[in-house]
Design a protein around this motif. Structure first.
Motif, PDB file in Angstrom:
ATOM      1  N   GLY A  52     -43.150 -72.577 -34.816  1.00 42.06           N
ATOM      2  CA  GLY A  52     -41.828 -71.999 -35.021  1.00 42.06           C
ATOM      3  C   GLY A  52     -41.140 -71.750 -33.689  1.00 42.06           C
ATOM      4  N   SER A  53     -39.877 -71.401 -33.763  1.00 43.32           N
ATOM      5  CA  SER A  53     -39.088 -71.119 -32.562  1.00 43.32           C
ATOM      6  C   SER A  53     -39.323 -69.682 -32.100  1.00 43.32           C
ATOM      7  N   VAL A 101     -32.589 -69.442 -34.121  1.00 46.34           N
ATOM      8  CA  VAL A 101     -31.619 -70.351 -33.511  1.00 46.34           C
ATOM      9  C   VAL A 101     -30.277 -70.286 -34.227  1.00 46.34           C
ATOM     10  N   GLY A 161     -36.928 -73.985 -41.335  1.00 47.74           N
ATOM     11  CA  GLY A 161     -36.598 -72.653 -40.849  1.00 47.74           C
ATOM     12  C   GLY A 161     -35.182 -72.237 -41.151  1.00 47.74           C
ATOM     13  N   GLU A 176     -32.526 -76.330 -38.539  1.00 46.05           N
ATOM     14  CA  GLU A 176     -32.858 -77.641 -38.010  1.00 46.05           C
ATOM     15  C   GLU A 176     -31.756 -78.649 -38.291  1.00 46.05           C
ATOM     16  N   GLU A 233     -31.938 -68.773 -40.110  1.00 42.72           N
ATOM     17  CA  GLU A 233     -33.292 -68.398 -39.692  1.00 42.72           C
ATOM     18  C   GLU A 233     -33.463 -66.891 -39.556  1.00 42.72           C
ATOM     19  N   HIS A 290     -34.825 -74.645 -27.689  1.00 44.74           N
ATOM     20  CA  HIS A 290     -33.378 -74.876 -27.854  1.00 44.74           C
ATOM     21  C   HIS A 290     -32.555 -74.193 -26.770  1.00 44.74           C
ATOM     22  N   HIS A 341     -38.556 -74.603 -37.622  1.00 44.72           N
ATOM     23  CA  HIS A 341     -38.415 -73.388 -36.826  1.00 44.72           C
ATOM     24  C   HIS A 341     -39.147 -72.188 -37.403  1.00 44.72           C
ATOM     25  N   ASP A 376     -39.595 -75.657 -29.868  1.00 47.09           N
ATOM     26  CA  ASP A 376     -38.221 -75.403 -30.330  1.00 47.09           C
ATOM     27  C   ASP A 376     -37.552 -74.245 -29.595  1.00 47.09           C
TER      28      ASP A 376
END
Length: 382
Positions: free
Chosen positions: A241-242, A246, A194, A197, A250, A10, A226, A8
């Motif tokens: 997770g990211s 994002v 998260g 999304e 989050e 992004h 995320h 993730d």
């Protein structure tokens, strides 16, 4: 063997008009630094490399350079497509990826064996990875048909379809002296979102139980949610997770990558390594006077203003807080006034009356806005 699990990214994300490109460069440089320090045998990127199905050339360049740098650490690199990615476009990069020694699976291929990747670490540990990109409802049914798993019954769910596809990809997870791994981009029932999304792909219709993963898997590396977290299942199941927040939903997440150490005969040992390069996301609230007194954090801000709406309010807030990306009247203030409950009746009413009712419903008492509407309406109506 040692595994670096991330997902993730992004890349290409624009938050409320603000490009995150410089942050993404710093974040991915941080992930690469972690890989250099940890020296993993395998890097898994579990989907959503991009934020959009039509990434810019800058975003594509950033992702390909990051994957190349991760490969240059000496690790094998496997990346799969997520729901934000364009699977066919990722697969179009496969000639480049293959030449660079990177395994890229953007979408589901006709031959299921293409989603089963075998390798051996420098230390002699053998591993097998089942790599499943994001599957929409329609493509889940198509995958069953391609893999000749009998025609999909109309009453079967997305979880049924995905479970059968994963069963086909992991049917060889039987050798006792090999590490068995799965990576996929999906929502597992019971996991916590998260906050940023895409809702359509996290609702229950797209959720699958953790029991779709085989008990013979040593580790399941997931993307899509995320927030870094472990999910209860028949084997170790985890979202990395990211590596950056994002969206504002989050802001409480701790961006990280996951390091995993495992052998064919020992359980996976997991630890999170923080990634701190991106700006934090924060929410602040208050009247203009209160906002003027706060010490603005070094973060992108969402501001909930406890003032009645009026012309120029946004500009006043931005002057006080230059890093404010989202400025809204505090929802608690609107709820307390009950203004959100008043609904304009359209029948037989003029545009001026409807607009006046809309302003009233939002607690907007500035006469200048009504006068400006009148001027504009008069201009376009003649």
């Amino acid at each position: 063997m040692k595994i670096l699990h991330t997902s993730d990214w992004h890349v290409g994300k624009v938050l409320k008009g603000q490009s995150r490109a410089e942050e993404h460069k710093a974040v991915l440089a941080g992930v690469i630094d972690i890989a250099r320090a940890e020296q993993p045998d395998l890097v898994i990127v579990a989907g959503d490399l991009y934020d959009t199905a039509a990434p810019t050339s800058e975003a594509t360049r950033l992702v390909t350079r990051a994957l190349t740098a991760l490969r240059r650490t000496g690790a094998d690199v496997v990346a799969i497509g997520g729901n934000h990615d364009n699977g066919p476009a990722l697969d179009a990069l496969r000639p480049w990826a293959d030449a660079a020694g990177i395994t890229l699976r953007g979408g589901v291929r006709e031959n299921p064996d293409e989603h089963v990747i075998d390798g051996t670490t420098a230390g002699g540990e053998r591993w097998r990875l089942a790599a499943l990109p994001f599957l929409s409802q329609r493509y889940a049914v198509r995958a069953l048909e391609m893999y000749e798993l009998t025609a999909a019954e109309t009453n079967q769910t997305y979880a049924d379809h995905l479970g059968r596809v994963l069963g086909r990809l992991t049917e060889g997870f039987t050798e006792p002296d090999r590490v068995h791994l799965v990576t996929a981009h999906l929502t597992v029932t019971g996991a916590a979102t998260g906050g940023g999304e895409r809702d359509a792909h996290t609702v229950l219709g797209y959720a699958v139980p953790a029991t779709v993963f085989p008990a013979t898997a040593h580790y399941v590396a997931l993307g899509h949610l995320h927030r870094a977290q472990r999910v209860e299942g028949p084997c170790p199941v985890r979202y990395s997770g990211s590596p950056l927040a994002v969206d504002f939903g989050e802001q409480e997440n701790v961006p990280s990558v996951t390091m995993v150490e495992v052998t064919a005969s020992t359980a996976a040992r997991v630890r999170e390594v923080p990634v701190t390069a991106a700006s934090a996301l924060r929410t602040v609230r208050g009247t203009l006077a209160q906002l003027a007194e706060i010490e603005a954090p070094d973060a992108w801000l969402r501001v909930y203003v406890r003032e009645q709406p009026r012309a120029g309010l946004r500009e006043e807030v931005q002057e006080l807080l230059p890093r404010a990306l989202e400025i809204r009247i505090d929802p608690e203030l609107l709820a307390a006034s009950g203004s959100g409950a008043r609904i304009a009746q359209r029948s037989g009413r003029s545009p001026r009356e409807l607009f006046a009712d809309y302003l009233d419903s939002r607690g907007h008492a500035d006469e200048g806005v009504r006068e400006l509407f009148d001027e504009l309406f008069e201009e376009v109506d003649h």
